[in-house]
Scaffold this motif. Sequence first.
Motif, mmCIF file in Angstrom:
data_model
loop_
_atom_site.group_PDB
_atom_site.id
_atom_site.type_symbol
_atom_site.label_atom_id
_atom_site.label_comp_id
_atom_site.label_asym_id
_atom_site.label_seq_id
_atom_site.Cartn_x
_atom_site.Cartn_y
_atom_site.Cartn_z
ATOM 1 N N ALA A 1 -1.313 37.649 24.317
ATOM 2 C CA ALA A 1 -1.621 37.661 23.210
ATOM 3 C C ALA A 1 -1.915 39.368 23.113
ATOM 4 C CB ALA A 1 -2.734 36.051 22.886
ATOM 5 N N LEU A 2 -2.297 39.739 24.458
ATOM 6 C CA LEU A 2 -3.247 40.947 24.388
ATOM 7 C C LEU A 2 -2.283 41.547 24.894
ATOM 8 C CD1 LEU A 2 -6.379 39.584 25.002
ATOM 9 C CD2 LEU A 2 -5.735 41.220 23.116
ATOM 10 N N LYS A 3 -1.905 42.895 24.901
ATOM 11 C CA LYS A 3 -0.905 43.788 25.245
ATOM 12 C C LYS A 3 -1.262 45.771 25.060
ATOM 13 C CE LYS A 3 2.776 43.623 21.888
ATOM 14 N NZ LYS A 3 4.152 43.236 21.588
ATOM 15 N N GLU A 4 -1.070 46.274 25.997
ATOM 16 C CA GLU A 4 -1.246 47.486 25.528
ATOM 17 C C GLU A 4 -0.018 48.571 24.586
ATOM 18 O OE1 GLU A 4 1.228 47.867 29.869
ATOM 19 O OE2 GLU A 4 0.866 47.156 28.196
ATOM 20 N N LYS A 5 -0.771 49.412 23.815
ATOM 21 C CA LYS A 5 0.723 49.878 22.929
ATOM 22 C C LYS A 5 1.436 50.630 23.551
ATOM 23 C CE LYS A 5 -0.899 51.144 18.293
ATOM 24 N NZ LYS A 5 -1.167 51.638 17.087
ATOM 25 N N GLU A 6 2.440 50.444 23.143
ATOM 26 C CA GLU A 6 3.570 51.298 24.079
ATOM 27 C C GLU A 6 4.195 52.628 24.052
ATOM 28 O OE1 GLU A 6 8.430 49.836 25.379
ATOM 29 O OE2 GLU A 6 6.629 47.955 26.333
ATOM 30 N N GLU A 7 4.222 53.215 25.077
ATOM 31 C CA GLU A 7 5.008 54.583 24.336
ATOM 32 C C GLU A 7 5.886 55.461 25.274
ATOM 33 O OE1 GLU A 7 1.992 57.524 24.376
ATOM 34 O OE2 GLU A 7 0.130 56.126 24.438
ATOM 35 N N SER B 1 -3.410 48.185 15.489
ATOM 36 C CA SER B 1 -4.664 49.526 15.169
ATOM 37 C C SER B 1 -5.169 50.169 15.355
ATOM 38 C CB SER B 1 -5.631 49.031 13.969
ATOM 39 O OG SER B 1 -6.299 48.679 14.396
ATOM 40 N N SER B 2 -5.406 49.525 16.917
ATOM 41 C CA SER B 2 -6.061 50.376 17.947
ATOM 42 C C SER B 2 -4.718 51.318 18.268
ATOM 43 C CB SER B 2 -6.526 49.210 19.047
ATOM 44 O OG SER B 2 -6.477 50.162 20.305
ATOM 45 N N PRO B 3 -5.378 52.318 19.368
ATOM 46 C CA PRO B 3 -4.593 53.677 19.572
ATOM 47 C C PRO B 3 -4.146 52.739 21.404
ATOM 48 C CG PRO B 3 -6.502 54.024 20.548
ATOM 49 C CD PRO B 3 -7.071 52.910 19.594
ATOM 50 N N SER B 4 -4.600 52.464 21.389
ATOM 51 C CA SER B 4 -4.589 51.545 23.100
ATOM 52 C C SER B 4 -4.161 49.126 23.654
ATOM 53 C CB SER B 4 -6.076 51.073 23.886
ATOM 54 O OG SER B 4 -6.419 52.435 24.239
ATOM 55 N N VAL B 5 -4.765 49.023 22.581
ATOM 56 C CA VAL B 5 -4.291 47.361 22.895
ATOM 57 C C VAL B 5 -3.810 47.081 21.466
ATOM 58 C CG1 VAL B 5 -6.388 45.394 23.239
ATOM 59 C CG2 VAL B 5 -6.743 47.074 24.363
ATOM 60 N N VAL B 6 -2.715 45.705 22.053
ATOM 61 C CA VAL B 6 -2.280 44.821 20.717
ATOM 62 C C VAL B 6 -2.698 43.821 21.045
ATOM 63 C CG1 VAL B 6 -0.384 44.911 19.945
ATOM 64 C CG2 VAL B 6 -0.544 46.594 20.254
ATOM 65 N N ARG B 7 -3.167 43.602 20.000
ATOM 66 C CA ARG B 7 -4.205 42.333 19.622
ATOM 67 C C ARG B 7 -2.672 41.194 18.590
ATOM 68 N NH1 ARG B 7 -7.427 38.949 16.646
ATOM 69 N NH2 ARG B 7 -7.742 40.899 15.408
ATOM 70 N N ASP B 8 -1.865 40.433 19.060
ATOM 71 C CA ASP B 8 -1.017 38.999 19.078
ATOM 72 C C ASP B 8 -1.943 37.274 18.619
ATOM 73 O OD1 ASP B 8 1.198 37.279 17.823
ATOM 74 O OD2 ASP B 8 2.607 38.530 19.243
ATOM 75 N N PRO B 9 -2.604 36.805 17.666
ATOM 76 C CA PRO B 9 -3.025 36.118 17.958
ATOM 77 C C PRO B 9 -2.081 34.648 17.863
ATOM 78 C CG PRO B 9 -3.956 37.159 16.412
ATOM 79 C CD PRO B 9 -3.106 37.799 17.167
ATOM 80 N N GLY B 10 -0.774 34.755 17.410
ATOM 81 C CA GLY B 10 0.121 34.183 17.337
ATOM 82 C C GLY B 10 0.772 33.801 19.074
ATOM 83 N N LYS B 11 0.145 34.281 19.892
ATOM 84 C CA LYS B 11 0.797 33.814 20.655
ATOM 85 C C LYS B 11 -0.764 33.505 21.940
ATOM 86 C CE LYS B 11 3.949 37.271 21.382
ATOM 87 N NZ LYS B 11 5.156 37.834 22.229
ATOM 88 N N CYS B 12 -2.342 33.522 21.720
ATOM 89 C CA CYS B 12 -3.059 32.854 22.140
ATOM 90 C C CYS B 12 -2.780 31.669 22.333
ATOM 91 C CB CYS B 12 -3.965 33.349 20.804
ATOM 92 S SG CYS B 12 -6.114 32.719 21.200
ATOM 93 N N ILE B 13 -3.891 31.254 23.595
ATOM 94 C CA ILE B 13 -3.329 29.970 24.074
ATOM 95 C C ILE B 13 -5.831 29.089 24.160
ATOM 96 C CG2 ILE B 13 -1.951 29.737 24.526
ATOM 97 C CD1 ILE B 13 -3.163 29.545 27.512
ATOM 98 N N LEU B 14 -6.347 30.127 23.259
ATOM 99 C CA LEU B 14 -8.071 29.671 23.169
ATOM 100 C C LEU B 14 -8.243 29.964 24.309
ATOM 101 C CD1 LEU B 14 -7.295 27.748 19.805
ATOM 102 C CD2 LEU B 14 -7.939 29.694 20.652
#
Length: 582
Positions: free
Chosen positions: A205-211, A137-150
């Motif tokens: 688990a966190l990356k930029e929104k790619e353009e 949803s963010s224009p800058s940051v993509v969050r993917d909890p499925g890859k998070c290792i806590l």
Amino acid sequence: MNNVTLTIDGQKVTVPENYTVLEAARSAGINIPTLCYLKEINEVGACRVCVVEVEGARTLQASCVLQVQDGMVVKTNTKKVREARKAVVELMLSNHKGDCTTCERNNKCELQSVANDLGVKEVAFEGEMTETYEDTSSPSVVRDPGKCILCGRCVSVCSKVQNVGVLGFTNRGFETIVTTAFNKDMRDVPCINCGQCIAACPVGALKEKEEIDYVWDAIEDPNKHVVVQTAPAVRAALGEEFGLPMGTRVTGKMAAALRRLGFDKVFDTDFAADLTIMEEGHELLDRLENGGKLPMITSCSPGWIKFCEHYYPEFLDNLSTCKSPHQMLGAVVKSYYAEKNGIDPKDIYVVSIMPCTAKKFESQREELQSTGYADVDSVLTTRELAKMIKQAGIDFVELPDEDFDEVLGESTGAAVIFGATGGVMEAALRTVAEVVTGKELEKIEFEQVRGVEGIKEATINLGDKEVKVAVAHSTGAASKLLDQVKSGEKEYHFIEVMGCSGGCVTGGGQPHVTMKDRMTKDIRKERAKALYEEDEAKTIRKSHENPMIKKIYDEYFGKPNGHKSHELLHTHYVKRENYPLK
């Protein structure tokens, strides 16, 4: 401070008494793997990958939080230790998306690296995986909890360094996830888009929104005139993506690579940094001389601007009205450049190569459309540019050095240091001092505002005026500084704030750094060196002496802070609700 001597893997090691076993081992060249550890930021012993055997202890100990003691005997490479570490990593992998080959962090993933080093060949644990969804949803940051290792690194950076705190742990046991309050989308919380969570994350688990695809499409479109510009800090880090040492300056190779990618014009955001100094410097003088709102605060860092809008709206009138340099250049390209070359602004596509993920949000602001079109159409991070170069099959290291295109590629030494904390302040002082006194500076380096201390202060003599200045980097340090100003404890005339620690050189879009490098190097200093080297190598080192800056004022703007420049180069900011985001 006293020293203590302990034995690690049969080796006598003497270190300061405040060291952890992890630090002691690494000082002796003994590598202990880590995943959750970030020095002075996230030292919690959560992942248990760094466990060691300590003589006399009944259980394995997390070395990242275990204080050294005189006479301690530590073993880092026993069968018990290796099996424990391997089991921990296998458990992480059992609840981790297995799309490594297509993952953003493939070959640069710390979990992948540790698993390889430990010899993990299969995951022994099978079972249920936590249900998650990717938040785009963010224009800058993509969050993917499925890859998070806590590991908690993003949580600690967001709260302890940036003082934002939009990420945290929720639920317990197997259901634990890192998420926002009430699990809201990133666009609905007061995230400042700085991307420091991306820089801290050891996995994807966190990356930029790619353009990237938008930019390739524009380059391929015969009806588009595609202009690219590069921020100062990019040239100090891009080489790392191609195996060059940290802090290698690659300005000429970068310009050459951009031409080979197919951009019609290759301009330098440094030109607009010089333009920013002309506008911002004269804005400061006007406020000093005519009773304007003080302290004036710089407005180059979009993460800082959004932080101010959310958390310190009482300081909005203190912000310089200047757009950030890349937005200025976008406006100039779609006005001055378009008119000079007979191109309809609607047919110009401006791409900014930035070290910063917050620039992606910034480019979409409605306030930054002074020509009737967005000043900047797409923002790529340093990492995204490296991907494009690799996709195009360009041998970056072997490229010859090339120059930027005229006129909007000409810049000074003052402009290039914008990428380091204190750089905007120093560049402004070089110009303001000479404008006020009418005399040439004997020494143009203002070393009082250099360095990586969280807050730096100086009093600068400008003729018969004493100007009190301050520099803060990271929004956490900015919070401390602004609180002191609010309470009356501190008084300043001019403040520089950069949203990221160290300034743009460590922006959220810069190349990922290995844990070993984080432990042994100060990334902020290594990359900043490249910028100061380029400053010293420049023939012209003061913004007001840039002949192309003089040309654009003579031909188009008239004078700094004039009517035309206010139309195109200045903007305004808005108060935002803390929660939810409006």
